[in-house]
Every structure is written in C-alpha cells, then in structure tokens.
Motif scaffolding. Structure first.
Motif, PDB file in Angstrom:
ATOM      1  N   PRO A 143       0.749  -1.089   0.177  1.00 26.21           N
ATOM      2  CA  PRO A 143      -0.082  -0.202   0.360  1.00 26.21           C
ATOM      3  C   PRO A 143       0.921   0.948   0.212  1.00 26.21           C
ATOM      4  CG  PRO A 143      -1.232  -1.430   1.391  1.00 26.21           C
ATOM      5  CD  PRO A 143       0.614  -2.290   1.172  1.00 26.21           C
ATOM      6  N   ASP A 144       2.394   1.569   0.775  1.00 30.02           N
ATOM      7  CA  ASP A 144       3.190   2.326   0.815  1.00 30.02           C
ATOM      8  C   ASP A 144       3.164   2.685  -0.882  1.00 30.02           C
ATOM      9  OD1 ASP A 144       2.077   3.267   3.719  1.00 30.02           O
ATOM     10  OD2 ASP A 144       4.484   1.912   4.405  1.00 30.02           O
ATOM     11  N   ALA A 145       3.794   1.816  -1.018  1.00 31.09           N
ATOM     12  CA  ALA A 145       4.626   1.972  -2.378  1.00 31.09           C
ATOM     13  C   ALA A 145       3.212   2.178  -3.322  1.00 31.09           C
ATOM     14  CB  ALA A 145       4.888   0.651  -3.237  1.00 31.09           C
ATOM     15  N   LYS A 146       2.231   1.682  -3.349  1.00 29.38           N
ATOM     16  CA  LYS A 146       1.336   2.420  -3.598  1.00 29.38           C
ATOM     17  C   LYS A 146       0.707   4.055  -4.396  1.00 29.38           C
ATOM     18  CE  LYS A 146      -1.656  -1.595  -4.484  1.00 29.38           C
ATOM     19  NZ  LYS A 146      -2.956  -2.761  -4.817  1.00 29.38           N
ATOM     20  N   GLU A 147       1.111   4.362  -2.778  1.00 30.97           N
ATOM     21  CA  GLU A 147       0.749   5.310  -2.867  1.00 30.97           C
ATOM     22  C   GLU A 147       1.645   6.443  -3.326  1.00 30.97           C
ATOM     23  OE1 GLU A 147      -1.192   8.970  -1.443  1.00 30.97           O
ATOM     24  OE2 GLU A 147      -1.921   7.352  -1.418  1.00 30.97           O
ATOM     25  N   GLN A 148       2.475   5.820  -3.299  1.00 29.30           N
ATOM     26  CA  GLN A 148       3.660   6.907  -3.740  1.00 29.30           C
ATOM     27  C   GLN A 148       4.018   6.926  -5.336  1.00 29.30           C
ATOM     28  OE1 GLN A 148       7.350   4.792  -2.219  1.00 29.30           O
ATOM     29  NE2 GLN A 148       7.683   6.507  -0.480  1.00 29.30           N
ATOM     30  N   LEU A 149       3.574   5.930  -5.496  1.00 26.03           N
ATOM     31  CA  LEU A 149       3.158   6.027  -7.147  1.00 26.03           C
ATOM     32  C   LEU A 149       1.881   6.425  -7.734  1.00 26.03           C
ATOM     33  CD1 LEU A 149       4.474   4.967  -9.977  1.00 26.03           C
ATOM     34  CD2 LEU A 149       2.915   3.096  -9.939  1.00 26.03           C
ATOM     35  N   ARG A 150       1.043   6.598  -7.006  1.00 20.98           N
ATOM     36  CA  ARG A 150      -0.212   7.790  -7.048  1.00 20.98           C
ATOM     37  C   ARG A 150       0.373   9.040  -7.169  1.00 20.98           C
ATOM     38  NH1 ARG A 150      -3.270   3.259  -4.409  1.00 20.98           N
ATOM     39  NH2 ARG A 150      -3.083   5.061  -2.689  1.00 20.98           N
ATOM     40  N   LYS A 151       1.508   9.379  -6.247  1.00 16.81           N
ATOM     41  CA  LYS A 151       1.916  11.353  -5.892  1.00 16.81           C
ATOM     42  C   LYS A 151       2.216  11.077  -7.045  1.00 16.81           C
ATOM     43  CE  LYS A 151       0.936  10.774  -1.224  1.00 16.81           C
ATOM     44  NZ  LYS A 151       2.690  11.226   0.235  1.00 16.81           N
ATOM     45  N   ILE A 152       3.163   9.925  -7.445  1.00 16.68           N
ATOM     46  CA  ILE A 152       4.337  10.294  -8.467  1.00 16.68           C
ATOM     47  C   ILE A 152       3.300  10.803  -9.753  1.00 16.68           C
ATOM     48  CG2 ILE A 152       5.931   9.152 -10.553  1.00 16.68           C
ATOM     49  CD1 ILE A 152       7.395   7.982  -7.854  1.00 16.68           C
ATOM     50  N   LEU A 153       2.294   9.556 -10.346  1.00 11.11           N
ATOM     51  CA  LEU A 153       1.567   9.682 -11.763  1.00 11.11           C
ATOM     52  C   LEU A 153       0.508  11.521 -11.670  1.00 11.11           C
ATOM     53  CD1 LEU A 153      -0.015   6.713 -11.735  1.00 11.11           C
ATOM     54  CD2 LEU A 153       2.072   7.916 -12.702  1.00 11.11           C
ATOM     55  N   GLU A 154       0.760  12.135 -10.275  1.00 10.07           N
ATOM     56  CA  GLU A 154      -0.108  13.427 -10.088  1.00 10.07           C
ATOM     57  C   GLU A 154       0.269  14.902 -10.139  1.00 10.07           C
ATOM     58  OE1 GLU A 154      -3.123  15.084  -9.599  1.00 10.07           O
ATOM     59  OE2 GLU A 154      -4.390  12.393  -9.777  1.00 10.07           O
TER      60      GLU A 154
END
Length: 107
Positions: free
Chosen positions: A90-101
């Motif tokens: 879950p933490d890695a998913k959140e980081q990736l979502r922030k990068i995509l934003e």
C-alpha cells in the motif's frame, strides 16, 4: 519446427537481454523446458507457467496467444504495469499515485 509461442518467447527474451538460464531462474522453470518451449512444437505450457514467463518478460499472458509475432504493443505494457501495481505494498502504491499526479500537473 517452432511455434508462434516459441518465436514470441525467444524474441522477448532476447529483447530483454536474457539468456535461457537467466529467464529460467527468474521464472522458476528449468532451462531445458524453456528451450523446449522455444524450439519444439509439441509443448503446451500451463497457465501458471505462462503467467510466470509473462510477469518476468513484462507482457500480458494473452500476448502469447495472439497471432502477431511483433513486439508487444502499448496495451500489453500497460497490462503488465497494472499487474505489477496490484502486487505492490500500500505505501508503494501511494508513492506511485503521487508521482503520477506530478506528471498530470506538468501537462
């Protein structure tokens, strides 16, 4: 005589710079079995084995069944990306979502 599966498997393996031995280690299959897949017509791998190969090679499993022998199209890369995303913590998913934003804001 090779099959389309064998041709596609060999092409992807070479594009990724992998030897039979390296791919076999990464996919958890024997080197001789991979050689058979690439070079013999009679091989019919299980869905589990094809999924392991697809994951290592970064394509969707369905790529092996399509008639076209060319390199995978963009949608196959997307499918492989999303399959990898699903397996993240879950933490890695959140980081990736922030990068995509940040990419969205830049366009």
């Amino acid at each position: 005589m090779t099959t389309r599966l064998g041709e596609k498997l060999r092409e992807l393996r070479k594009q990724r710079g992998l030897t039979l031995e390296k791919l076999s280690d990464m996919a958890g299959l024997s080197k001789s079995y991979l050689w058979e897949l690439e070079n013999r017509e009679s091989q019919r791998p299980s869905a589990e084995k094809l999924t392991a190969l697809a994951d290592v090679l970064g394509v969707a499993t369905q790529y092996f069944f399509e008639e076209d022998v060319r390199a995978p199209e963009e949608r196959h890369l997307d499918d492989a990306f999303f399959r990898g995303y699903k397996n993240l913590e879950p933490d890695a998913k959140e980081q990736l979502r922030k990068i995509l934003e940040t990419f969205k804001k830049g366009s």
